[in-house]
Design a protein around this motif. Structure first.
Motif, PDB file in Angstrom:
ATOM      1  N   ARG A 176      45.118  -0.666 -11.884  1.00 30.18           N
ATOM      2  CA  ARG A 176      43.916  -0.133 -12.737  1.00 30.18           C
ATOM      3  C   ARG A 176      44.759  -0.833 -13.712  1.00 30.18           C
ATOM      4  O   ARG A 176      45.325  -0.761 -14.571  1.00 30.18           O
ATOM      5  N   ILE A 177      43.437  -1.479 -14.088  1.00 31.28           N
ATOM      6  CA  ILE A 177      43.651  -2.076 -15.422  1.00 31.28           C
ATOM      7  C   ILE A 177      44.498  -1.411 -16.926  1.00 31.28           C
ATOM      8  O   ILE A 177      45.523  -1.995 -17.353  1.00 31.28           O
ATOM      9  N   PRO A 178      44.082  -0.359 -17.260  1.00 30.56           N
ATOM     10  CA  PRO A 178      44.652   0.130 -18.896  1.00 30.56           C
ATOM     11  C   PRO A 178      46.052   0.292 -18.151  1.00 30.56           C
ATOM     12  O   PRO A 178      47.019   0.442 -19.594  1.00 30.56           O
ATOM     13  N   THR A 179      46.732   1.049 -16.934  1.00 35.27           N
ATOM     14  CA  THR A 179      47.765   1.476 -16.901  1.00 35.27           C
ATOM     15  C   THR A 179      48.704   0.065 -16.570  1.00 35.27           C
ATOM     16  O   THR A 179      49.503   0.056 -16.799  1.00 35.27           O
ATOM     17  N   ALA A 180      48.458  -0.357 -16.139  1.00 37.46           N
ATOM     18  CA  ALA A 180      48.572  -2.538 -15.744  1.00 37.46           C
ATOM     19  C   ALA A 180      49.253  -3.149 -17.249  1.00 37.46           C
ATOM     20  O   ALA A 180      50.594  -3.293 -17.572  1.00 37.46           O
ATOM     21  N   ILE A 181      48.229  -2.566 -18.598  1.00 33.89           N
ATOM     22  CA  ILE A 181      47.717  -3.179 -19.779  1.00 33.89           C
ATOM     23  C   ILE A 181      49.271  -2.434 -20.361  1.00 33.89           C
ATOM     24  O   ILE A 181      50.118  -2.906 -21.159  1.00 33.89           O
ATOM     25  N   PHE A 182      48.737  -1.210 -20.634  1.00 38.26           N
ATOM     26  CA  PHE A 182      49.540  -0.099 -21.307  1.00 38.26           C
ATOM     27  C   PHE A 182      50.414   0.786 -20.853  1.00 38.26           C
ATOM     28  O   PHE A 182      51.180   1.524 -21.904  1.00 38.26           O
ATOM     29  N   GLU A 192      50.229  -5.419 -29.690  1.00 35.99           N
ATOM     30  CA  GLU A 192      49.481  -5.449 -30.823  1.00 35.99           C
ATOM     31  C   GLU A 192      48.702  -6.075 -31.781  1.00 35.99           C
ATOM     32  O   GLU A 192      47.672  -6.186 -32.274  1.00 35.99           O
ATOM     33  N   LYS A 193      49.098  -7.522 -31.055  1.00 36.21           N
ATOM     34  CA  LYS A 193      48.215  -9.014 -31.502  1.00 36.21           C
ATOM     35  C   LYS A 193      46.870  -9.133 -30.425  1.00 36.21           C
ATOM     36  O   LYS A 193      45.991  -9.585 -30.916  1.00 36.21           O
ATOM     37  N   ALA A 194      47.674  -8.846 -29.336  1.00 31.57           N
ATOM     38  CA  ALA A 194      46.347  -8.806 -28.177  1.00 31.57           C
ATOM     39  C   ALA A 194      45.380  -8.117 -28.605  1.00 31.57           C
ATOM     40  O   ALA A 194      43.875  -7.906 -28.211  1.00 31.57           O
ATOM     41  N   PHE A 195      45.123  -7.448 -28.643  1.00 30.22           N
ATOM     42  CA  PHE A 195      43.989  -5.942 -29.220  1.00 30.22           C
ATOM     43  C   PHE A 195      43.653  -5.413 -29.885  1.00 30.22           C
ATOM     44  O   PHE A 195      43.104  -4.732 -30.557  1.00 30.22           O
ATOM     45  N   SER A 203      51.327   3.525 -29.545  1.00 31.98           N
ATOM     46  CA  SER A 203      51.910   4.298 -28.535  1.00 31.98           C
ATOM     47  C   SER A 203      51.177   5.901 -27.792  1.00 31.98           C
ATOM     48  O   SER A 203      51.080   5.906 -27.604  1.00 31.98           O
ATOM     49  N   LYS A 204      50.105   5.915 -29.019  1.00 34.83           N
ATOM     50  CA  LYS A 204      49.145   6.832 -28.494  1.00 34.83           C
ATOM     51  C   LYS A 204      48.209   6.153 -26.488  1.00 34.83           C
ATOM     52  O   LYS A 204      48.464   7.028 -25.569  1.00 34.83           O
ATOM     53  N   LYS A 207      51.393   6.091 -23.939  1.00 42.66           N
ATOM     54  CA  LYS A 207      51.492   7.412 -23.683  1.00 42.66           C
ATOM     55  C   LYS A 207      50.845   8.190 -22.256  1.00 42.66           C
ATOM     56  O   LYS A 207      51.096   8.614 -21.699  1.00 42.66           O
ATOM     57  N   ARG A 208      49.517   8.419 -22.878  1.00 38.17           N
ATOM     58  CA  ARG A 208      48.000   8.148 -21.790  1.00 38.17           C
ATOM     59  C   ARG A 208      48.955   7.332 -20.607  1.00 38.17           C
ATOM     60  O   ARG A 208      48.201   8.319 -19.842  1.00 38.17           O
ATOM     61  N   PHE A 209      48.786   6.169 -20.668  1.00 36.78           N
ATOM     62  CA  PHE A 209      48.405   5.882 -19.011  1.00 36.78           C
ATOM     63  C   PHE A 209      50.227   5.061 -18.075  1.00 36.78           C
ATOM     64  O   PHE A 209      50.645   4.960 -17.990  1.00 36.78           O
ATOM     65  N   ALA A 210      51.004   5.894 -18.828  1.00 35.19           N
ATOM     66  CA  ALA A 210      52.437   6.096 -18.713  1.00 35.19           C
ATOM     67  C   ALA A 210      52.851   6.460 -17.090  1.00 35.19           C
ATOM     68  O   ALA A 210      52.068   7.339 -17.157  1.00 35.19           O
ATOM     69  N   PRO A 211      53.319   5.807 -16.325  1.00 31.08           N
ATOM     70  CA  PRO A 211      53.313   6.017 -15.275  1.00 31.08           C
ATOM     71  C   PRO A 211      53.586   7.292 -15.213  1.00 31.08           C
ATOM     72  O   PRO A 211      54.462   7.715 -15.915  1.00 31.08           O
TER      73      PRO A 211
END
Length: 212
Positions: A176-182, A192-195, A203-204, A207-211
């Motif tokens: 899953r892209i969001p989880t893989a990235i964040f 921070e630089k990429a996005f 940080s938000k 926290k949302r996509f943490a395993p």
């Protein structure tokens, strides 16, 4: 001249390797996973003890637990259904609450074909040129997602939706892209630089996509 020959040989070898890089063909009628095997050489259940129940799975009669995005997905692979072992295929049942989303993701080892059992689902994938192929598919329609392509789904109807997906691998893999990235632990400075995010926003998301 010699270098050109070496390069040509390498390209031919690489192309052949990629073509062959798929689930191997079975060399016996079936190989039901022996979940209690003591060694790797004893990974198949003795065929003489096989019954019809080894080839029937009842775990997708109803939806599973829904997650925060309004999605319930039940995978049917060789880990949950031992009878699939070595057969080069697997399955998934995906249920969507109204507005439910299957976030952008991909399967590195399989092509998927999805059949809409109920509802209306905005569904699509993105190719390597970042071209999007998406539309609303309804009950009775199917859509294919080529191997390794990022794809997604969202219930856009006013009733729950259900999709049945089939894969040409017993273990298609899932990222899953969001989880893989964040949620993977990539350094904050890079994200921070990429996005273009500040530390609070990052940080938000982390926290949302943490395993779990």
């Amino acid at each position: 001249m010699f270098q050109r020959i070496v390069v040509l040989f390498f390209l031919i070898f690489l192309n052949s390797y990629v073509i062959l890089a798929s689930d191997p063909d079975p060399v016996q009628d079936f190989c039901i996973s022996n979940m209690g095997a003591a060694t790797k050489t004893d990974h198949c259940k003795n065929s003489s003890t096989a019954t019809v129940e080894d080839f029937v799975f009842s775990g997708i009669k109803s939806s599973g637990k829904f997650g925060p995005t309004g999605l319930s997905a039940i995978s049917v692979n060789s880990n949950t259904f031992p009878g699939l072992n070595t057969l080069g295929m697997s399955f998934v049942r995906a249920d969507f609450e109204v507005g439910g989303v299957n976030v952008p993701h991909f399967h590195p080892r399989a092509t998927e074909i999805a059949f809409v059992l109920e509802g209306k689902v905005y569904s699509g994938f993105i190719d390597t040129n970042n071209k999007i192929f998406a539309k609303v598919i309804e009950k009775g329609e199917v859509m294919v997602f080529p191997r390794g392509m990022v794809h997604f789904q969202m219930n856009v109807g006013d009733t729950p939706a259900t999709i049945l997906g089939s894969f040409n691998s017993q273990n298609p893999g899932l990222q899953r892209i969001p989880t893989a990235i964040f949620g993977s632990g990539i350094k904050d400075q890079l994200l921070e630089k990429a996005f273009g995010l500040n530390s609070k926003e990052l940080s938000k998301l982390k926290k949302r996509f943490a395993p779990n």
